[in-house]
Motif scaffolding. Structure first.
Motif, mmCIF file in Angstrom:
data_model
loop_
_atom_site.group_PDB
_atom_site.id
_atom_site.type_symbol
_atom_site.label_atom_id
_atom_site.label_comp_id
_atom_site.label_asym_id
_atom_site.label_seq_id
_atom_site.Cartn_x
_atom_site.Cartn_y
_atom_site.Cartn_z
ATOM 1 N N PRO A 53 32.287 33.348 27.724
ATOM 2 C CA PRO A 53 32.793 32.664 28.923
ATOM 3 C C PRO A 53 34.288 32.385 28.831
ATOM 4 O O PRO A 53 34.837 32.157 27.753
ATOM 5 C CB PRO A 53 32.019 31.339 28.938
ATOM 6 N N ARG A 54 34.932 32.393 29.994
ATOM 7 C CA ARG A 54 36.358 32.076 30.082
ATOM 8 C C ARG A 54 36.590 31.372 31.404
ATOM 9 O O ARG A 54 36.222 31.882 32.456
ATOM 10 C CB ARG A 54 37.188 33.346 30.013
ATOM 11 N N ASN A 55 37.196 30.206 31.357
ATOM 12 C CA ASN A 55 37.481 29.447 32.565
ATOM 13 C C ASN A 55 38.822 29.882 33.137
ATOM 14 O O ASN A 55 39.877 29.468 32.664
ATOM 15 C CB ASN A 55 37.497 27.948 32.258
ATOM 16 N N ILE A 56 38.784 30.741 34.158
ATOM 17 C CA ILE A 56 40.041 31.226 34.739
ATOM 18 C C ILE A 56 40.685 30.191 35.653
ATOM 19 O O ILE A 56 41.849 30.330 36.014
ATOM 20 C CB ILE A 56 39.831 32.550 35.523
ATOM 21 N N PHE A 57 39.954 29.141 35.993
ATOM 22 C CA PHE A 57 40.484 28.168 36.938
ATOM 23 C C PHE A 57 41.443 27.169 36.303
ATOM 24 O O PHE A 57 41.985 26.312 36.986
ATOM 25 C CB PHE A 57 39.342 27.472 37.674
ATOM 26 N N GLN A 64 44.838 33.668 38.126
ATOM 27 C CA GLN A 64 43.457 33.630 38.635
ATOM 28 C C GLN A 64 43.187 34.844 39.516
ATOM 29 O O GLN A 64 42.174 35.535 39.351
ATOM 30 C CB GLN A 64 43.226 32.363 39.457
ATOM 31 N N ASN A 65 44.099 35.103 40.464
ATOM 32 C CA ASN A 65 43.913 36.245 41.367
ATOM 33 C C ASN A 65 43.914 37.562 40.605
ATOM 34 O O ASN A 65 43.131 38.466 40.914
ATOM 35 C CB ASN A 65 45.002 36.262 42.432
ATOM 36 N N ASN A 66 44.767 37.673 39.600
ATOM 37 C CA ASN A 66 44.819 38.882 38.783
ATOM 38 C C ASN A 66 43.509 39.089 38.034
ATOM 39 O O ASN A 66 42.977 40.200 37.969
ATOM 40 C CB ASN A 66 46.008 38.804 37.815
ATOM 41 N N ALA A 67 42.942 38.013 37.448
ATOM 42 C CA ALA A 67 41.674 38.111 36.725
ATOM 43 C C ALA A 67 40.548 38.532 37.661
ATOM 44 O O ALA A 67 39.718 39.385 37.309
ATOM 45 C CB ALA A 67 41.351 36.778 36.055
ATOM 46 N N ASN A 73 37.634 45.344 40.084
ATOM 47 C CA ASN A 73 37.851 46.760 39.767
ATOM 48 C C ASN A 73 36.882 47.238 38.688
ATOM 49 O O ASN A 73 36.360 48.350 38.757
ATOM 50 C CB ASN A 73 39.289 47.002 39.314
ATOM 51 N N PHE A 74 36.638 46.379 37.701
ATOM 52 C CA PHE A 74 35.695 46.736 36.644
ATOM 53 C C PHE A 74 34.297 46.949 37.225
ATOM 54 O O PHE A 74 33.642 47.954 36.932
ATOM 55 C CB PHE A 74 35.669 45.645 35.565
ATOM 56 N N TYR A 75 33.827 46.029 38.054
ATOM 57 C CA TYR A 75 32.490 46.174 38.644
ATOM 58 C C TYR A 75 32.381 47.448 39.477
ATOM 59 O O TYR A 75 31.337 48.091 39.509
ATOM 60 C CB TYR A 75 32.133 44.966 39.511
ATOM 61 N N ASN A 76 33.452 47.823 40.146
ATOM 62 C CA ASN A 76 33.435 49.026 40.975
ATOM 63 C C ASN A 76 33.362 50.301 40.145
ATOM 64 O O ASN A 76 33.054 51.370 40.689
ATOM 65 C CB ASN A 76 34.645 49.063 41.905
ATOM 66 N N GLY A 163 39.697 44.820 29.595
ATOM 67 C CA GLY A 163 40.763 45.056 30.571
ATOM 68 C C GLY A 163 40.837 43.961 31.618
ATOM 69 O O GLY A 163 41.895 43.724 32.206
ATOM 70 N N ALA A 164 39.713 43.279 31.851
ATOM 71 C CA ALA A 164 39.676 42.156 32.796
ATOM 72 C C ALA A 164 39.925 40.829 32.079
ATOM 73 O O ALA A 164 39.787 39.767 32.681
ATOM 74 C CB ALA A 164 38.338 42.129 33.524
ATOM 75 N N GLY A 165 40.265 40.889 30.785
ATOM 76 C CA GLY A 165 40.576 39.672 30.038
ATOM 77 C C GLY A 165 39.366 38.934 29.476
ATOM 78 O O GLY A 165 39.461 37.759 29.148
#
Length: 198
Positions: A53-57, A64-67, A73-76, A163-165
């Motif tokens: 887990p990672r809290n991007i907030f 946040q928007n970049n993450a 993009n990863f899910y796609n 790649g998504a952090g």
């Protein structure tokens, strides 16, 4: 169960009178769990990755928007069916509390001692209220029967999430047993008759 039968020298599953014994193991299509995979009776293997887990907030707005953009993009890129699973696992905070007490005795700075003392008080509050302390775990699971495809997908999931952090690793046998136990028992922790032997 299969491991137990093999240990006893039994080559195939003994015949079970389902009407006489009404256990979930009798109708689940699971042959066993090994090497981080659930092996089904039809030869398919269910596996995947556990995501840290990672809290991007707590990040700034642009981060946040970049993450979120990178995760989308990863899910796609996933061109096969998968399950995104969020599960809570009970946590024993006694070990954490003992570590905090050791730290409190070792630290000399009054400011740090105050922060550690506040954490100790908070942990004691959780324990006094008998609140179930849980750790939230995230999984991406998929199924396939070909080992080379499974390993390629695991590697792609780990690198895509990086790649998504996000950090991730292949599921362990314990992770899969805990997930099955949670699903079969409605999220309740059981001490008897669990789905798979530990």
């Amino acid at each position: 169960m299969l491991v137990m039968w093999e240990a006893m020298g039994i080559q195939s599953k003994p015949k079970v009178n389902v009407k006489a014994q009404k256990y979930a193991e009798n109708w689940l299509p699971i042959r066993g769990i090994q090497n981080g995979e659930i092996i089904l009776d039809n030869g398919q293997r269910v596996t995947g990755v556990k995501i840290k887990p990672r809290n991007i907030f707590i990040l700034d707005y642009d981060s946040q928007n970049n993450a979120i953009f990178n995760l989308r993009n990863f899910y796609n890129t996933l061109d096969y069916p998968f399950w995104l699973i969020v599960a809570d696992r009970p946590v024993d905070i006694n070990v954490y509390l003992a570590q905090l007490k050791l730290l409190y005795n070792q630290v000399q700075s009054p400011a740090i001692r105050k922060l550690v003392r506040e954490d100790i008080d908070k942990a004691n509050l959780f324990m006094s209220k008998e609140v179930n302390v849980t750790d939230t775990e995230y999984f991406i699971l998929f199924k396939d029967r070909r080992p080379e495809i499974i390993q390629k997908r695991i590697q792609n999931l780990v690198s895509g999430l990086a790649g998504a952090g996000l950090q991730s690793a292949q599921t362990s046998n314990d992770d899969l047993r805990t997930l099955l136990d949670g699903f079969m028992n409605g999220g309740e922790t059981t001490n008897f008759g669990t789905v798979m032997p530990r």
